[in-house]
Design a protein around this motif. Structure first.
Motif, mmCIF file in Angstrom:
data_model
loop_
_atom_site.group_PDB
_atom_site.id
_atom_site.type_symbol
_atom_site.label_atom_id
_atom_site.label_comp_id
_atom_site.label_asym_id
_atom_site.label_seq_id
_atom_site.Cartn_x
_atom_site.Cartn_y
_atom_site.Cartn_z
ATOM 1 N N MET A 1 0.823 -1.202 0.000
ATOM 2 C CA MET A 1 0.000 0.000 0.000
ATOM 3 C C MET A 1 0.862 1.260 0.000
ATOM 4 O O MET A 1 0.584 2.230 -0.675
ATOM 5 N N ALA A 2 1.950 1.176 0.788
ATOM 6 C CA ALA A 2 2.850 2.328 0.872
ATOM 7 C C ALA A 2 3.466 2.640 -0.481
ATOM 8 O O ALA A 2 3.646 3.814 -0.843
ATOM 9 N N ASP A 3 3.807 1.582 -1.265
ATOM 10 C CA ASP A 3 4.390 1.796 -2.587
ATOM 11 C C ASP A 3 3.403 2.493 -3.516
ATOM 12 O O ASP A 3 3.776 3.384 -4.293
ATOM 13 N N TYR A 4 2.118 2.082 -3.458
ATOM 14 C CA TYR A 4 1.106 2.715 -4.299
ATOM 15 C C TYR A 4 0.931 4.193 -3.935
ATOM 16 O O TYR A 4 0.783 5.043 -4.807
ATOM 17 N N ARG A 6 3.198 6.084 -2.590
ATOM 18 C CA ARG A 6 4.408 6.793 -3.023
ATOM 19 C C ARG A 6 4.349 7.108 -4.515
ATOM 20 O O ARG A 6 4.654 8.235 -4.936
ATOM 21 N N VAL A 7 3.945 6.121 -5.322
ATOM 22 C CA VAL A 7 3.827 6.337 -6.765
ATOM 23 C C VAL A 7 2.777 7.415 -7.062
ATOM 24 O O VAL A 7 2.996 8.301 -7.901
ATOM 25 N N ALA A 8 1.638 7.348 -6.348
ATOM 26 C CA ALA A 8 0.589 8.352 -6.555
ATOM 27 C C ALA A 8 1.099 9.742 -6.193
ATOM 28 O O ALA A 8 0.793 10.726 -6.881
ATOM 29 N N GLY A 9 1.877 9.833 -5.124
ATOM 30 C CA GLY A 9 2.435 11.122 -4.726
ATOM 31 C C GLY A 9 3.384 11.685 -5.770
ATOM 32 O O GLY A 9 3.357 12.881 -6.079
ATOM 33 N N ILE A 10 4.240 10.816 -6.325
ATOM 34 C CA ILE A 10 5.176 11.264 -7.366
ATOM 35 C C ILE A 10 4.417 11.719 -8.609
ATOM 36 O O ILE A 10 4.732 12.756 -9.208
ATOM 37 N N LEU A 11 3.397 10.951 -9.002
ATOM 38 C CA LEU A 11 2.603 11.330 -10.178
ATOM 39 C C LEU A 11 1.930 12.679 -9.971
ATOM 40 O O LEU A 11 1.852 13.496 -10.907
ATOM 41 N N LEU A 12 1.445 12.939 -8.766
ATOM 42 C CA LEU A 12 0.815 14.226 -8.471
ATOM 43 C C LEU A 12 1.829 15.356 -8.592
ATOM 44 O O LEU A 12 1.533 16.413 -9.165
ATOM 45 N N GLU A 13 3.047 15.138 -8.077
ATOM 46 C CA GLU A 13 4.099 16.149 -8.190
ATOM 47 C C GLU A 13 4.438 16.420 -9.657
ATOM 48 O O GLU A 13 4.626 17.579 -10.065
ATOM 49 N N VAL A 14 4.518 15.343 -10.445
ATOM 50 C CA VAL A 14 4.825 15.492 -11.877
ATOM 51 C C VAL A 14 3.754 16.309 -12.579
ATOM 52 O O VAL A 14 4.052 17.244 -13.337
ATOM 53 N N LEU A 15 2.485 15.972 -12.345
ATOM 54 C CA LEU A 15 1.381 16.685 -12.993
ATOM 55 C C LEU A 15 1.357 18.159 -12.595
ATOM 56 O O LEU A 15 1.151 19.039 -13.445
ATOM 57 N N VAL A 362 4.260 12.881 -22.815
ATOM 58 C CA VAL A 362 4.425 11.618 -22.088
ATOM 59 C C VAL A 362 5.890 11.403 -21.713
ATOM 60 O O VAL A 362 6.208 11.021 -20.578
ATOM 61 N N GLY A 363 6.790 11.652 -22.659
ATOM 62 C CA GLY A 363 8.211 11.483 -22.380
ATOM 63 C C GLY A 363 8.718 12.465 -21.341
ATOM 64 O O GLY A 363 9.542 12.106 -20.480
ATOM 65 N N ILE A 364 8.236 13.700 -21.391
ATOM 66 C CA ILE A 364 8.669 14.713 -20.415
ATOM 67 C C ILE A 364 8.193 14.337 -19.022
ATOM 68 O O ILE A 364 8.951 14.426 -18.045
ATOM 69 N N MET A 365 6.936 13.902 -18.910
ATOM 70 C CA MET A 365 6.429 13.519 -17.595
ATOM 71 C C MET A 365 7.145 12.273 -17.074
ATOM 72 O O MET A 365 7.342 12.125 -15.863
ATOM 73 N N ARG A 366 7.556 11.386 -17.980
ATOM 74 C CA ARG A 366 8.334 10.213 -17.561
ATOM 75 C C ARG A 366 9.677 10.652 -16.967
ATOM 76 O O ARG A 366 10.112 10.118 -15.932
ATOM 77 N N ILE A 367 10.330 11.641 -17.603
ATOM 78 C CA ILE A 367 11.602 12.141 -17.083
ATOM 79 C C ILE A 367 11.404 12.740 -15.697
ATOM 80 O O ILE A 367 12.182 12.485 -14.771
ATOM 81 N N TYR A 368 10.345 13.546 -15.542
ATOM 82 C CA TYR A 368 10.057 14.123 -14.232
ATOM 83 C C TYR A 368 9.843 13.021 -13.193
ATOM 84 O O TYR A 368 10.308 13.126 -12.055
ATOM 85 N N TYR A 369 9.115 11.986 -13.571
ATOM 86 C CA TYR A 369 8.849 10.880 -12.634
ATOM 87 C C TYR A 369 10.166 10.250 -12.183
ATOM 88 O O TYR A 369 10.373 10.002 -10.985
ATOM 89 N N LEU A 370 11.057 9.980 -13.132
ATOM 90 C CA LEU A 370 12.344 9.368 -12.792
ATOM 91 C C LEU A 370 13.165 10.284 -11.892
ATOM 92 O O LEU A 370 13.849 9.815 -10.973
ATOM 93 N N LEU A 371 13.100 11.580 -12.128
ATOM 94 C CA LEU A 371 13.839 12.527 -11.291
ATOM 95 C C LEU A 371 13.281 12.558 -9.879
ATOM 96 O O LEU A 371 14.036 12.540 -8.897
ATOM 97 N N PHE A 372 11.964 12.583 -9.749
ATOM 98 C CA PHE A 372 11.341 12.632 -8.428
ATOM 99 C C PHE A 372 11.580 11.349 -7.637
ATOM 100 O O PHE A 372 11.474 11.353 -6.407
#
Length: 479
Positions: A1-4, A6-15, A362-372
């Motif tokens: 649950m914690a991993d989900y 965390r991923v949701a938090g990163i996606l929110l930061e990216v958006l 899509v590629g730009i948001m992927r880069i942001y995700y990897l950075l975060f």
């Protein structure tokens, strides 16, 4: 649950960050249009079916359902129905707008993006940016066996001075790419690449014949390579429980500097060395921990469910990083040079770098995700925002209808002709180029999707390795 979560938090930061950059650009157009007295029909954040909309002062403000930037509808600037929807105004009945006003409004978006880039650069100047070893050295850490560099005689420890007759100061890095080894390799166009390097105090030059790997599936075409990696100290990111590394006392953030007395210049060289000593043979590794240097023995073992012996370490791909505080102006100028170099490579008929190698949303948001995902992700994301805002500003200044540079070009033509361009002709031109732009974005998105994490999941090592405890050696007879 914690991993989900965390991923949701990163996606929110990216958006949030991605949308902030696009909306700032559109806000520049909006404010300039209000200043110059143009009719502003709509100002929308996000696209798709509106979740909320309200008309205030003759402007329809809206919040869309697709979180992908925003738009401002300016019917006096140019017809943009293909992107913004049908206009509620009869353009023939709207008051005329001078060519100068059109240029100011069109230019205001790129100006807003450059202003945001400079603001982000000032923040980076204050908080710093993590810089990896690849961005601070040109020393070769690993040479792929039988690869182009190996055949030309390059060795680990060689310090590269020039590639393709261009001086280099770093192995890789996005800012000011013309000074990097990797960029000058992929940007080269001749069959042989001259490489000048220093070895044992001597300056030597060899010619390397690059190779281009085969395309994987439907992904982007691969670019030129010569088979070298930068010098990088192997750093431990994680030690798996009950693993040989854990039993040897190795800890996260330890640096592995040598194996059986052989200095290690890269993670690849360490992995290669361990693979050749995987048959139960102990390996004596030199560990640097803070200001302390330790000697420990590690014997690779096969984890549960695997066939290959491992030591039970997850490595930090970045290696040692330091905080750099670049001058804001230098950072912005370096980003401009990077964008100019990229465009010149794409436009060169002999270059291997093509339009497909650029990134879309899509590629730009992927880069942001990897950075975060990294420990210093927010620092890296702010730094990348400098590069992205500069790219957004310069790309929009290209003299292509639909883009800001196209609006400026049409306004200049109008000023030279001293009369507006025929509205019907303008509609055809704008709609045609809008469709081409949408088509290109779909083309880029197709390649961006190939780079998403789930496309590579099967090729990645398991997230967890389980080791059985090492067998206890038998006690001597009689004891």
């Amino acid at each position: 649950m914690a991993d989900y979560l965390r991923v949701a938090g990163i996606l929110l930061e990216v958006l949030l960050l991605f949308n902030l950059i696009i909306i700032a650009h559109e806000l520049g157009h909006f404010l300039a249009a209000r200043w110059r007295g143009l009719v502003v029909e709509k100002f929308g954040i996000w696209f798709g079916k509106p979740l909320w909309k309200k008309t205030i002062g003759g402007v329809e403000y809206s919040l869309g359902s697709i979180p992908a930037g925003g738009f401002v509808a300016l019917p006096q600037l140019a017809p943009m129905e293909a992107v913004e929807g049908k206009s509620d105004h009869d353009r023939a009945q709207l008051p005329p707008v001078s060519a100068l006003d059109k240029i100011i409004v069109a230019l205001s978006g790129p100006v807003a993006s450059m202003t945001l880039a400079l603001l982000c650069a000032v923040i980076v100047w204050g908080v710093g940016r993590p810089v990896s070893e690849a961005e601070t050295t040109t020393v070769i850490g690993y040479v792929v066996p039988d690869g182009p560099a190996a055949k030309a005689g390059l060795l680990p420890g060689d310090r590269i001075l020039e590639v393709n007759r261009h001086p280099v100061t770093r192995f890789a890095g996005m800012g000011n790419m013309r000074q990097s080894v990797t960029w000058n390799v992929v940007r080269s166009e001749e069959p042989l690449i001259p490489v000048k390097f220093e070895r044992d105090g001597k300056i030597l030059t060899v010619e390397v014949e690059p190779v281009t790997p085969e395309r994987e599936g439907w992904g982007r075409r691969k670019l030129r390579q010569i088979g070298i990696l930068p010098a990088q100290t192997p750093m431990v990111a994680k030690v798996f429980p009950d693993s040989p590394a854990a039993e040897a006392g190795i800890r996260p953030r330890d640096l592995i500097t040598a194996a059986d007395g052989v200095p290690l210049l890269s993670l690849a060289s360490l992995s290669e060395y361990l693979n050749t000593h995987a048959g139960g043979v102990p390996v004596r590794v030199t560990v640097k921990r803070g200001g302390e240097t330790l000697q420990v023995e590690v014997t690779p073992r096969v984890p549960e469910g695997e066939t290959k012996p491992r030591v039970g370490i997850l490595w930090d791909d970045r290696g040692v990083t330091v905080l750099e505080h670049p001058n804001p102006w230098t950072l912005v100028v370096g980003s401009v040079r990077t964008m100019v170099d990229t465009l010149s490579a794409v436009l060169s008929p002999r270059s291997d770098i093509k339009a497909e190698h650029l990134s879309g949303p899509v590629g730009i948001m992927r880069i942001y995700y990897l950075l975060f995902e990294s420990p210093d992700g927010w620092r890296l994301a702010i730094w990348f925002s400098v590069v992205l805002n500069v790219n957004l500003a310069l790309l929009n200044l290209l003299p292509i209808p639909v883009l800001d540079g196209g609006h400026i070009m049409l306004a200049i033509i109008e000023a030279i002709r001293r009369k507006p361009i025929n509205m019907r002709v303008l509609e055809i031109v704008q709609s045609g180029f809008a469709m081409l732009l949408v088509g290109y974005m779909l083309y880029i998105t197709f390649f961006d999707v190939q780079d998403l994490p789930w496309r590579r999941a099967k090729a990645e090592p398991p997230a967890e390795l389980k080791f059985s405890p090492a067998p206890t050696p038998p006690s001597p007879t009689g004891q």
